[in-house]
Design a protein around this motif. Structure first.
Motif, PDB file in Angstrom:
ATOM      1  N   UNK A 295       0.825  -1.207   0.000  1.00 44.06           N
ATOM      2  CA  UNK A 295       0.000   0.000   0.000  1.00 44.06           C
ATOM      3  C   UNK A 295       0.859   1.258   0.000  1.00 44.06           C
ATOM      4  N   UNK A 296       1.943   1.246   0.788  1.00 42.64           N
ATOM      5  CA  UNK A 296       2.830   2.413   0.826  1.00 42.64           C
ATOM      6  C   UNK A 296       3.492   2.641  -0.522  1.00 42.64           C
ATOM      7  N   UNK A 297       3.907   1.547  -1.179  1.00 45.91           N
ATOM      8  CA  UNK A 297       4.530   1.670  -2.507  1.00 45.91           C
ATOM      9  C   UNK A 297       3.522   2.205  -3.519  1.00 45.91           C
ATOM     10  N   UNK A 298       2.282   1.697  -3.482  1.00 42.64           N
ATOM     11  CA  UNK A 298       1.257   2.166  -4.416  1.00 42.64           C
ATOM     12  C   UNK A 298       0.980   3.654  -4.236  1.00 42.64           C
ATOM     13  N   UNK A 299       0.918   4.096  -2.990  1.00 38.55           N
ATOM     14  CA  UNK A 299       0.691   5.523  -2.748  1.00 38.55           C
ATOM     15  C   UNK A 299       1.891   6.363  -3.161  1.00 38.55           C
ATOM     16  N   UNK A 300       3.091   5.810  -3.035  1.00 42.75           N
ATOM     17  CA  UNK A 300       4.286   6.530  -3.495  1.00 42.75           C
ATOM     18  C   UNK A 300       4.299   6.654  -5.016  1.00 42.75           C
ATOM     19  N   UNK A 301       3.866   5.602  -5.708  1.00 42.45           N
ATOM     20  CA  UNK A 301       3.779   5.668  -7.174  1.00 42.45           C
ATOM     21  C   UNK A 301       2.793   6.758  -7.590  1.00 42.45           C
ATOM     22  N   UNK A 302       1.660   6.827  -6.916  1.00 42.36           N
ATOM     23  CA  UNK A 302       0.695   7.890  -7.226  1.00 42.36           C
ATOM     24  C   UNK A 302       1.312   9.267  -6.982  1.00 42.36           C
ATOM     25  N   UNK A 303       2.021   9.427  -5.891  1.00 43.25           N
ATOM     26  CA  UNK A 303       2.647  10.711  -5.595  1.00 43.25           C
ATOM     27  C   UNK A 303       3.695  11.084  -6.643  1.00 43.25           C
TER      28      UNK A 303
END
Length: 574
Positions: A543-551
């Protein structure tokens, strides 16, 4: 809940099927000696294998010995009796000789379980000030061709955040494919990818920072059972992780704002899990006449360092150097019952039993010290390495001298895990922060750094704690970016049932990992104060990686794994 909200977000997320892929496959060696059966088994459940064989073969437990001194991981795929073990026992009986069975790597993928895929439809709502008002989850996932595991994943939606209105509908369906099994934090890894993705989007719609939004919605009590936690330092984990990653200074204020083809972003996600353990769990501590100590318990070391922490607890309670303690575990023939290693319960269940046994053994040795000191036992005190007269500390004998007084006797003390505290919930909490670099021309995602800040009670052995986090984060990275079961859509066969094509992450994909433990001993939870960490360390990673990709790129990838083609599709480049 939705009617009173100022902002509502609704979306659908998908996760893939992945496999446990332990380096050591399922393996057993079986031998009969008359009517006695001995099994050497790679298992997370030594006593469960013994009980399963007794039930199936209709023979008494005292005729079955299961040994598991070492094993090469399981991650949930080795939690009970397996068909091949039963067949090996039957073959060995008929042949009159030992039988060894090792599952081929292909069979590991096809028959030994998986983390099921999921489709998750989420709807979340909040007021202008960021207060959550409603969470709705509908999810479905495959259980395989027969029921051996479930695809349920609603617990995080119900328990992670403070929210007065939560509804979850979860379904597991039969499909003509390999069976689902528990896999390192079952349900939670998939669930947090979707839940923390949509909460980031809700925070953005409200104009709030995602971390501040989560801080606003920390649940102070158990949202389901309506009772307090034994301890909770989630706020401290948020703050420590944010500081280490440079959340407020380095994160893109506008997602995708970086220039050039290589764009960087920072994201985070939360974690909740049990890990409080509980009874039954037993241990014995033996003191020999030379002062050496043997600790026994039937639990197993699945690669997490159980032997080490058992020796530590015994040595600490007895005041001895670690090299004076020998640990024997994973043997139903010579050890008392030890818990199955699943659900992150081993340390929290077993170490209090070891502590109790060691304390009992020390108190019994005090009686021999009292004889040497020519006083009553209640006049004797103890400090590491020596017994002394409380009123006259200079009068003392060493641990070894007291043990030598036993002569040909020996001390054998048993300890049992006590019940968990009434009226409290035991959970671990944490957050992970990820920094990624995305090549918008190729779609490749590279994880640069992961900060893991967690509340896990007492870190009994900081080195093994860090090792657990490194392994869990790498497994979570694989779930986020590379691992996926591929089935031929025409015939239903898996076409990547091997470690070459399944794409487990390697050292080349390993980012910088920083582990921060924000907690101290949680002595309300148990006498040692520790909680399990085997699963918390993987839960928030994807989840943290997915949110970082979005950012980094400014568009949301809603299906795992986040492969280059999915990144390019999200960017509208293919």
């Amino acid at each position: 809940g939705f009617a009173e909200a100022d902002a509502v977000v609704e979306d659908t997320y998908r996760t893939q099927v992945v496999h446990h892929a332990p380096l050591e496959p399922h393996v057993c060696v079986v031998n009969w000696e008359g009517d006695r059966l001995t099994i050497w088994e790679s298992t997370q459940a030594t006593f469960r294998v013994q009980q399963g064989l007794a039930n199936i073969l209709k023979i008494p437990l005292n005729k079955i010995r299961v040994i598991n001194y070492f094993m090469g991981a399981g991650f949930g795929s080795k939690l009970g009796i397996e068909k091949h073990t039963v067949m090996a026992a039957l073959m060995a009986k008929r042949l009159g000789r030992p039988v060894k069975v090792v599952t081929p790597r292909k069979d590991e993928f096809l028959a030994m379980g998986n983390r099921p895929s999921s489709v998750q439809k989420l709807k979340v709502a909040a007021k202008k000030d960021g207060t959550l008002t409603a969470i709705s989850l509908w999810s479905v996932g495959p259980g395989g061709a027969y029921r051996s595991g479930s695809a349920y994943l609603g617990t995080p939606a119900r328990e992670m955040y403070r929210c007065p209105n939560v509804r979850t509908k979860e379904y597991t369906v039969y499909v003509n494919a390999g069976p689902a099994r528990a896999m390192r934090a079952p349900g939670h890894v998939q669930a947090f990818f979707a839940l923390d993705s949509i909460l980031d989007d809700l925070a953005e719609k409200l104009g709030m920072d995602p971390l501040d939004f989560r801080m606003k919605n920390i649940a102070e009590i158990d949202q389901v059972r309506r009772r307090p936690y034994t301890s909770k330092r989630l706020k401290e984990a948020y703050e420590a992780g944010a500081k280490a990653i440079g959340w407020y200074e380095r994160r893109n204020k506008k997602p995708g704002q970086g220039k050039g083809p290589l764009k960087r972003g920072i994201g985070m996600a939360s974690q909740i899990w049990g890990g409080g353990g509980g009874p039954p769990a037993f241990a014995t501590v033996e003191i020999n006449r030379d002062g050496s100590v043997v600790v026994r318990s039937g639990s197993q070391d699945i690669g997490t360092g159980t032997r080490t922490i058992v020796a530590q607890i015994a040595a600490e309670e007895l005041g001895l150097d670690l090299d004076r303690v020998t640990v024997v575990i994973g043997d139903t023939g010579v050890c008392p019952y030890g818990p199955t290693s699943g659900g992150s319960i081993t340390a929290a269940s077993l170490t209090p039993a070891v502590q109790a046994a060691a304390a009992e053994a020390r108190d019994r040795l005090k009686e021999y010290a009292a004889v040497l000191l020519k006083v009553e036992p209640d006049q004797v005190s103890y400090e590491p390495g020596r017994f002394f007269v409380a009123a006259e500390p200079s009068r003392a004998v060493t641990f070894e001298e007291a043990a030598h007084k036993m002569g040909n006797n020996m001390i054998v003390a048993t300890g049992a895990r006590g019940p968990n505290p009434k009226g409290y919930t035991i959970n671990s909490f944490g957050a992970q922060f990820a920094e990624v670099e995305v090549d918008v021309e190729t779609g490749r995602v590279r994880v640069l750094k992961v900060v893991a800040a967690h509340d896990i009670g007492r870190a009994i052995n900081p080195l093994t704690v860090r090792s657990q986090f490194e392994g869990g984060i790498m497994m979570g990275l694989g779930f986020a970016l590379t691992e996926e079961r591929w089935l031929d859509p025409q015939v239903g066969r898996q076409v990547n049932a091997n470690l070459h094509e399944f794409k487990v992450p390697t050292i080349a994909e390993t980012p910088e990992i920083e582990v921060i433990i924000v907690s101290e001993a949680d002595t309300k939870a148990n006498t040692v104060g520790g909680k399990g960490i085997g699963e918390p360390c993987i839960i928030p990673t994807a989840a943290a990686i997915a949110n970082a990709v979005y950012n980094a790129i400014g568009v949301r990838v809603k299906e795992l794994p986040i492969t280059p083609d999915r990144v390019l599709q999200a960017l509208g480049r293919v």
